[in-house]
Design a protein around this motif. Structure first.
Motif, PDB file in Angstrom:
ATOM      1  N   ALA A  86      -9.805 -38.735  -9.375  1.00  0.00           N
ATOM      2  CA  ALA A  86      -8.993 -39.385  -8.993  1.00  0.00           C
ATOM      3  C   ALA A  86      -7.485 -39.303  -9.349  1.00  0.00           C
ATOM      4  O   ALA A  86      -7.025 -38.830  -7.673  1.00  0.00           O
ATOM      5  N   LEU A  87      -7.072 -38.455  -9.240  1.00  0.00           N
ATOM      6  CA  LEU A  87      -5.581 -37.427  -9.669  1.00  0.00           C
ATOM      7  C   LEU A  87      -5.431 -36.858  -8.503  1.00  0.00           C
ATOM      8  O   LEU A  87      -3.971 -37.216  -7.279  1.00  0.00           O
ATOM      9  N   GLU A  88      -6.299 -35.697  -8.081  1.00  0.00           N
ATOM     10  CA  GLU A  88      -6.441 -34.724  -6.986  1.00  0.00           C
ATOM     11  C   GLU A  88      -6.482 -35.685  -5.906  1.00  0.00           C
ATOM     12  O   GLU A  88      -5.552 -34.947  -4.414  1.00  0.00           O
ATOM     13  N   ARG A  89      -7.221 -36.442  -5.699  1.00  0.00           N
ATOM     14  CA  ARG A  89      -8.160 -37.127  -4.242  1.00  0.00           C
ATOM     15  C   ARG A  89      -5.988 -38.053  -3.514  1.00  0.00           C
ATOM     16  O   ARG A  89      -6.207 -38.345  -2.683  1.00  0.00           O
ATOM     17  N   GLY A  90      -5.607 -38.338  -4.967  1.00  0.00           N
ATOM     18  CA  GLY A  90      -4.140 -38.922  -4.662  1.00  0.00           C
ATOM     19  C   GLY A  90      -4.520 -40.486  -4.529  1.00  0.00           C
ATOM     20  O   GLY A  90      -3.499 -41.556  -3.690  1.00  0.00           O
ATOM     21  N   VAL A  91      -5.590 -40.864  -4.501  1.00  0.00           N
ATOM     22  CA  VAL A  91      -5.972 -42.514  -4.492  1.00  0.00           C
ATOM     23  C   VAL A  91      -4.984 -43.056  -5.539  1.00  0.00           C
ATOM     24  O   VAL A  91      -4.502 -42.529  -7.216  1.00  0.00           O
ATOM     25  N   LYS A  92      -4.323 -44.543  -5.295  1.00  0.00           N
ATOM     26  CA  LYS A  92      -3.789 -45.384  -6.174  1.00  0.00           C
ATOM     27  C   LYS A  92      -3.989 -45.595  -6.683  1.00  0.00           C
ATOM     28  O   LYS A  92      -3.323 -46.871  -7.730  1.00  0.00           O
ATOM     29  N   ILE A  93      -4.966 -46.635  -6.556  1.00  0.00           N
ATOM     30  CA  ILE A  93      -5.379 -47.436  -7.161  1.00  0.00           C
ATOM     31  C   ILE A  93      -7.203 -46.798  -8.063  1.00  0.00           C
ATOM     32  O   ILE A  93      -7.822 -46.206  -7.244  1.00  0.00           O
ATOM     33  N   LEU A  96     -13.793 -46.190 -10.504  1.00  0.00           N
ATOM     34  CA  LEU A  96     -14.539 -47.154  -9.531  1.00  0.00           C
ATOM     35  C   LEU A  96     -16.025 -46.659  -8.456  1.00  0.00           C
ATOM     36  O   LEU A  96     -15.331 -46.390  -7.874  1.00  0.00           O
ATOM     37  N   LEU A  97     -16.334 -46.878  -9.940  1.00  0.00           N
ATOM     38  CA  LEU A  97     -17.897 -46.402  -9.172  1.00  0.00           C
ATOM     39  C   LEU A  97     -18.080 -46.441  -7.774  1.00  0.00           C
ATOM     40  O   LEU A  97     -17.584 -48.296  -7.676  1.00  0.00           O
ATOM     41  N   PRO A  98     -18.607 -46.334  -6.630  1.00  0.00           N
ATOM     42  CA  PRO A  98     -19.261 -45.191  -6.121  1.00  0.00           C
ATOM     43  C   PRO A  98     -18.072 -44.036  -6.427  1.00  0.00           C
ATOM     44  O   PRO A  98     -18.926 -42.419  -5.944  1.00  0.00           O
ATOM     45  N   SER A  99     -16.744 -44.062  -6.200  1.00  0.00           N
ATOM     46  CA  SER A  99     -16.031 -42.695  -6.386  1.00  0.00           C
ATOM     47  C   SER A  99     -16.403 -42.227  -7.952  1.00  0.00           C
ATOM     48  O   SER A  99     -16.060 -42.958  -8.668  1.00  0.00           O
ATOM     49  N   PHE A 100     -15.648 -40.916  -7.238  1.00  0.00           N
ATOM     50  CA  PHE A 100     -15.334 -39.861  -8.750  1.00  0.00           C
ATOM     51  C   PHE A 100     -16.148 -40.019 -10.085  1.00  0.00           C
ATOM     52  O   PHE A 100     -16.513 -40.704 -10.891  1.00  0.00           O
ATOM     53  N   ARG A 101     -17.839 -40.211  -9.405  1.00  0.00           N
ATOM     54  CA  ARG A 101     -19.152 -40.203  -9.987  1.00  0.00           C
ATOM     55  C   ARG A 101     -18.790 -38.417 -10.511  1.00  0.00           C
ATOM     56  O   ARG A 101     -18.101 -37.213 -10.922  1.00  0.00           O
ATOM     57  N   GLY A 102     -19.280 -37.723 -12.112  1.00  0.00           N
ATOM     58  CA  GLY A 102     -19.916 -36.830 -12.366  1.00  0.00           C
ATOM     59  C   GLY A 102     -18.305 -36.867 -14.143  1.00  0.00           C
ATOM     60  O   GLY A 102     -18.028 -37.855 -13.892  1.00  0.00           O
ATOM     61  N   LEU A 103     -18.305 -36.024 -14.015  1.00  0.00           N
ATOM     62  CA  LEU A 103     -17.349 -35.307 -14.804  1.00  0.00           C
ATOM     63  C   LEU A 103     -15.807 -35.428 -14.280  1.00  0.00           C
ATOM     64  O   LEU A 103     -15.556 -34.892 -13.184  1.00  0.00           O
ATOM     65  N   HIS A 104     -15.326 -35.488 -15.192  1.00  0.00           N
ATOM     66  CA  HIS A 104     -13.134 -35.566 -15.032  1.00  0.00           C
ATOM     67  C   HIS A 104     -13.087 -36.359 -14.139  1.00  0.00           C
ATOM     68  O   HIS A 104     -12.229 -36.339 -13.170  1.00  0.00           O
ATOM     69  N   ALA A 105     -13.234 -37.482 -13.922  1.00  0.00           N
ATOM     70  CA  ALA A 105     -13.170 -38.207 -12.846  1.00  0.00           C
ATOM     71  C   ALA A 105     -11.616 -38.916 -12.546  1.00  0.00           C
ATOM     72  O   ALA A 105     -11.023 -39.404 -11.850  1.00  0.00           O
ATOM     73  N   GLN A 106     -11.152 -39.446 -13.697  1.00  0.00           N
ATOM     74  CA  GLN A 106      -9.676 -39.289 -13.635  1.00  0.00           C
ATOM     75  C   GLN A 106      -8.936 -37.859 -13.243  1.00  0.00           C
ATOM     76  O   GLN A 106      -8.273 -38.798 -11.976  1.00  0.00           O
ATOM     77  N   ARG A 107      -9.108 -36.579 -13.431  1.00  0.00           N
ATOM     78  CA  ARG A 107      -8.487 -35.473 -12.356  1.00  0.00           C
ATOM     79  C   ARG A 107      -8.914 -35.819 -11.429  1.00  0.00           C
ATOM     80  O   ARG A 107      -8.756 -35.449 -10.168  1.00  0.00           O
ATOM     81  N   GLU A 115      -3.776 -36.804 -18.442  1.00  0.00           N
ATOM     82  CA  GLU A 115      -3.798 -38.124 -20.011  1.00  0.00           C
ATOM     83  C   GLU A 115      -3.256 -39.298 -20.076  1.00  0.00           C
ATOM     84  O   GLU A 115      -3.769 -40.617 -20.448  1.00  0.00           O
ATOM     85  N   SER A 116      -2.329 -39.566 -19.282  1.00  0.00           N
ATOM     86  CA  SER A 116      -1.685 -41.222 -19.637  1.00  0.00           C
ATOM     87  C   SER A 116      -2.996 -41.896 -18.522  1.00  0.00           C
ATOM     88  O   SER A 116      -2.684 -42.679 -18.582  1.00  0.00           O
ATOM     89  N   LEU A 117      -3.530 -41.399 -17.269  1.00  0.00           N
ATOM     90  CA  LEU A 117      -4.142 -42.202 -16.345  1.00  0.00           C
ATOM     91  C   LEU A 117      -5.340 -42.914 -17.681  1.00  0.00           C
ATOM     92  O   LEU A 117      -5.872 -44.214 -17.478  1.00  0.00           O
ATOM     93  N   SER A 118      -6.483 -41.623 -17.963  1.00  0.00           N
ATOM     94  CA  SER A 118      -7.122 -41.939 -19.144  1.00  0.00           C
ATOM     95  C   SER A 118      -7.053 -43.030 -20.271  1.00  0.00           C
ATOM     96  O   SER A 118      -7.964 -43.573 -20.245  1.00  0.00           O
ATOM     97  N   GLU A 119      -6.007 -42.680 -20.229  1.00  0.00           N
ATOM     98  CA  GLU A 119      -5.809 -43.857 -21.562  1.00  0.00           C
ATOM     99  C   GLU A 119      -5.430 -44.650 -21.371  1.00  0.00           C
ATOM    100  O   GLU A 119      -6.115 -45.686 -21.494  1.00  0.00           O
ATOM    101  N   ARG A 120      -4.572 -45.181 -20.138  1.00  0.00           N
ATOM    102  CA  ARG A 120      -4.467 -46.520 -19.132  1.00  0.00           C
ATOM    103  C   ARG A 120      -6.204 -47.215 -18.847  1.00  0.00           C
ATOM    104  O   ARG A 120      -6.216 -48.524 -18.862  1.00  0.00           O
ATOM    105  N   ILE A 121      -7.012 -46.335 -18.154  1.00  0.00           N
ATOM    106  CA  ILE A 121      -8.364 -46.496 -17.869  1.00  0.00           C
ATOM    107  C   ILE A 121      -8.666 -46.696 -19.337  1.00  0.00           C
ATOM    108  O   ILE A 121     -10.045 -48.183 -19.399  1.00  0.00           O
ATOM    109  N   LEU A 122      -9.213 -45.865 -20.107  1.00  0.00           N
ATOM    110  CA  LEU A 122      -9.776 -46.038 -21.543  1.00  0.00           C
ATOM    111  C   LEU A 122      -9.760 -47.820 -22.424  1.00  0.00           C
ATOM    112  O   LEU A 122     -10.188 -48.451 -22.608  1.00  0.00           O
ATOM    113  N   ALA A 123      -8.484 -48.064 -22.471  1.00  0.00           N
ATOM    114  CA  ALA A 123      -8.137 -49.864 -22.542  1.00  0.00           C
ATOM    115  C   ALA A 123      -8.761 -50.882 -22.458  1.00  0.00           C
ATOM    116  O   ALA A 123      -9.970 -51.667 -22.798  1.00  0.00           O
TER     117      ALA A 123
END
Ligand code: GRF
Length: 185
Positions: free
Chosen positions: A118-125, A105-116, A157-165
């Protein structure tokens, strides 16, 4: 509308576009698929005459891509997992005609490995965003966004897959909207 899709890898977003066209849900044609990686699986998803490889080491990398897109009459450039940042020269040449799909969800987590990120930051959405491309990395005007929950126990992987859909859905919807707007203008 004639689309030029720029890819570097798997090409599932490209496939979503191709499927929507085949299903009659998107009035468009994929006129060029350009990859900076010769072995990108995305290239296998289209006929040989549609697929073009322009290696990054090509001394005229962007000029070559621009020529391919212009020769084929591309009206909208779709960055779908294209892993190279385009220069101001290229962006100017296709100003207002380039969109990108980004897995956060921009502007959060620009650039590479956005899903990683997000997980590292602990966001819930988290989610995904389609936006116009300008000179700011993942920073152009937002066209569409969808939220995706981050679940306990999610891996990258699981988060990326859910986002990908959701990426597939909003990318196709956005292109359809641009097509309609253009047709009615
Ligand atoms: C997608 O997650 C896209 O948002 C990101 O790279 C990935 C490409 O996936 N920019 P695919 O090549 O379309 O399967």
């Amino acid at each position: 509308m004639r689309l030029g899709v720029l890819v570097s890898g798997r090409g599932s977003n490209l496939q979503a576009i191709l499927d929507a066209i085949a299903a009659g849900a998107l009035e468009a044609e994929v006129s060029a698929v350009v990859s900076d990686k010769p072995d990108a699986p995305a290239l296998q998803r289209v006929e040989k005459d549609v697929a073009v490889v322009v290696p990054r080491k090509d001394p005229r990398f962007e000029e070559t891509i621009a020529s391919v897109l212009e020769e084929r009459g591309v009206e909208l450039v779709v960055l779908a997992g294209f892993m190279k940042i385009l220069s101001p020269w290229f962006l100017e040449r296709f100003a207002g005609r380039i969109i990108n799909i980004h897995p956060s969800l921009l502007p959060s987590f620009r650039g590479l490995h956005a899903q990683r990120q997000a997980l590292e930051r602990g966001v819930k959405i988290s989610g995904c965003t389609v936006h116009w491309v300008d000179e700011n990395l993942d920073g152009g005007p937002i066209l569409a966004q969808t939220a995706v929950p981050v679940l306990g126990g999610d891996t990258e992987e699981s988060l990326s897959e859910r986002i990908l859909a959701e990426e597939h859905r909003i990318l196709v919807e956005t292109i359809a909207n641009i097509t309609h707007t253009k047709k009615n203008s």
